[in-house]
Design a protein around this motif. Structure first.
Motif, PDB file in Angstrom:
ATOM      1  N   GLU A  55       9.024  -0.358   4.349  1.00  0.00           N
ATOM      2  CA  GLU A  55       9.127   1.161   4.670  1.00  0.00           C
ATOM      3  C   GLU A  55       7.933   1.755   5.258  1.00  0.00           C
ATOM      4  O   GLU A  55       7.838   2.946   5.581  1.00  0.00           O
TER       5      GLU A  55
ATOM      6  N   THR B  25       5.203   2.540   7.967  1.00  0.00           N
ATOM      7  CA  THR B  25       5.281   2.625   9.583  1.00  0.00           C
ATOM      8  C   THR B  25       4.267   1.599   9.776  1.00  0.00           C
ATOM      9  O   THR B  25       3.205   1.254   9.137  1.00  0.00           O
ATOM     10  N   GLU B  26       3.973   1.265  11.402  1.00  0.00           N
ATOM     11  CA  GLU B  26       3.003   0.380  11.773  1.00  0.00           C
ATOM     12  C   GLU B  26       1.698   1.328  11.624  1.00  0.00           C
ATOM     13  O   GLU B  26       0.673   0.751  11.165  1.00  0.00           O
ATOM     14  N   GLU B  27       1.707   2.326  11.736  1.00  0.00           N
ATOM     15  CA  GLU B  27       0.521   3.094  11.577  1.00  0.00           C
ATOM     16  C   GLU B  27      -0.053   3.201  10.075  1.00  0.00           C
ATOM     17  O   GLU B  27      -1.200   2.904   9.874  1.00  0.00           O
TER      18      GLU B  27
END
Ligand code: UTP
Length: 408
Positions: A288, A290-292
């Motif tokens: 859940e 995000t990559e960031e």
């Protein structure tokens, strides 16, 4: 429940097929099935139609917690407070042992698994040893509440008795059974696992408090004056239970809950991450993030979403009652559920064929409204046994136990 009433109730919910084989059953089997019907929570079953979106939809932010450097700096203060609470009998422990342990591949209760090499060392035994360390340190016994399931209750009790509770005072160990929930097929029809039984399974690890109350043990908590409950999983053989430094830090923080956490080994490690969602503590799944977010760093260069949970929580007991009154959300989970077909033949599905209803302890953490992440050193306190071999297995746990001086 009587047959006529059960039939009426089932008909009202379009589930009369549950009594399809009733006429073939012995009187005892008939009684058992009717009792199960009497225990069905219809409101719960209806939820398969509208699964809630339970988490991850609000504003996610990092949560502030205690890292080891800060814990070391204040260790004496935290420990003194925690030891005092244990000594005053204000701390209890809840062992979650109601799971099915399917990944370990044994039908016996997971805690009876022998991890020893040259001598027997059972998972339950190792956990009791860990708890005995704290009792010795504080000069008091911590009451231990063991949650079993319908399926493993008798063998679990028997195992403790046969081993003389591994030297723990038997009068301070209480067993209680976790509530069960029936599974349904994709159309919401209740499934039978035998002609005399619904396809029941434990209602998830968030069911522990309501099951403890149903067993009447909340009265015992009150009588003993227990103010904090340390809830922990059966499978982490290295964990410290009712750990005074953790208890003290949580109590002094003023938060209603504490969570032992390990720093994530890498941004994408597959562990639940403790964070804030809309300002409230929450545990979100690794996927859940995000990559960031997964790669985000704080001002000191550490991962911002760094706290991986290890299923070791401390709850203030007064909050638990409030949480139970507000009802814990139910997760509707797609599962493979073995069941009888219309002719009474057992079907073992290869793909998901229905839903189970589970409550999760992480939702209880969210409902407390405030939680202290408390970092522990992974190699010292986290050796989960989920699988037979490979990651988080008997093999990896053995290596860690030996590293920590446990003779196997
Ligand atoms: P897991 O999620 O690892 O499940 O449980 P499990 O049943 O032990 O193992 P698998 O997934 O079938 O292989 C984490 C902890 O929660 C307890 C387990 O006993 C374990 O201590 N638990 C889980 C319950 O007490 N009841 C449940 O319904 C589910």
């Amino acid at each position: 429940m009587e047959y006529e009433r059960a039939l009426r109730e089932l008909k009202a919910h379009g589930q009369e097929h549950v009594l399809r084989f009733y006429g073939e059953l012995s009187p005892e089997e008939q009684k058992a099935l009717l009792e199960q019907v009497g225990n069905i929570d219809w409101e719960l079953i209806s939820r398969y139609e509208h699964p809630e979106n339970l988490s991850g939809s609000g504003k996610i932010e990092p949560i502030s917690g205690l890292k080891t450097a800060e814990i070391e700096r204040r260790r004496a203060e935290f420990t003194a407070c925690g030891e005092r609470l244990v000594r005053e009998g204000k701390v209890g422990a809840v062992l979650l042992a109601g799971g099915q342990g399917t990944r370990l591949g044994s039908d016996a209760p997971k805690g009876t698994y022998n991890v020893g090499i040259t001598r027997p060392l059972y998972i339950f035994e190792q956990l009791i040893r860990n708890l005995q360390d704290v009792c010795a340190q504080c000069g008091a016994t911590v009451p231990l509440y063991v949650m079993t399931s319908e399926k493993n209750d008798a063998p679990t009790r028997e195992f403790f008795r046969a081993h003389d509770f591994f030297g723990y005072p038997a009068s301070d160990v209480y067993f209680f059974r976790q509530d069960m929930a029936p599974g349904v097929d994709e159309a919401g029809k209740l499934l039978l696992e035998r002609k005399d039984s619904l396809a029941l399974s434990p209602n998830g690890n968030g069911g522990w408090y309501s099951s403890l109350v149903r067993a009447g043990l909340d009265k015992d908590l009150r009588a003993r004056g227990v103010e904090w409950l340390n809830v922990f999983a059966v499978d982490n053989v290295l964990q410290r239970i009712a750990d005074p430094v953790f208890v003290g830090a949580t109590a002094l923080s003023g938060r209603g809950c504490g969570a032992k956490v390990v720093l994530k080994a890498e941004p994408h490690e597959r562990v639940g991450v403790l964070c804030l969602e809309d300002g409230k503590p929450n545990i979100i799944e690794y996927y859940e993030l995000t990559e960031e977010m997964a790669n985000l760093r704080d001002e000191s260069g550490d991962l911002a979403y760094c706290y991986g949970v290890i299923l070791n929580y401390l709850f203030r007991t007064d909050i638990l009652k409030e949480i139970a009154d507000r009802r814990i959300p139910v997760h509707v989970v797609r599962k493979k559920i073995p069941h009888l077909d219309e002719r009474g033949q057992l079907v073992t599905p290869e793909r998901e064929n229905g839903f189970k209803f589970e409550t999760l302890i992480l939702d209880m953490v969210r409902l407390t409204g405030s939680c202290l992440p408390f970092e522990v050193i992974r190699e010292r306190e986290f050796a989960p046994i989920k699988n037979k071999t490979g990651v988080d297995s008997v093999e990896t746990a053995r290596v860690l136990l030996e590293k920590n001086g446990v003779k196997l």
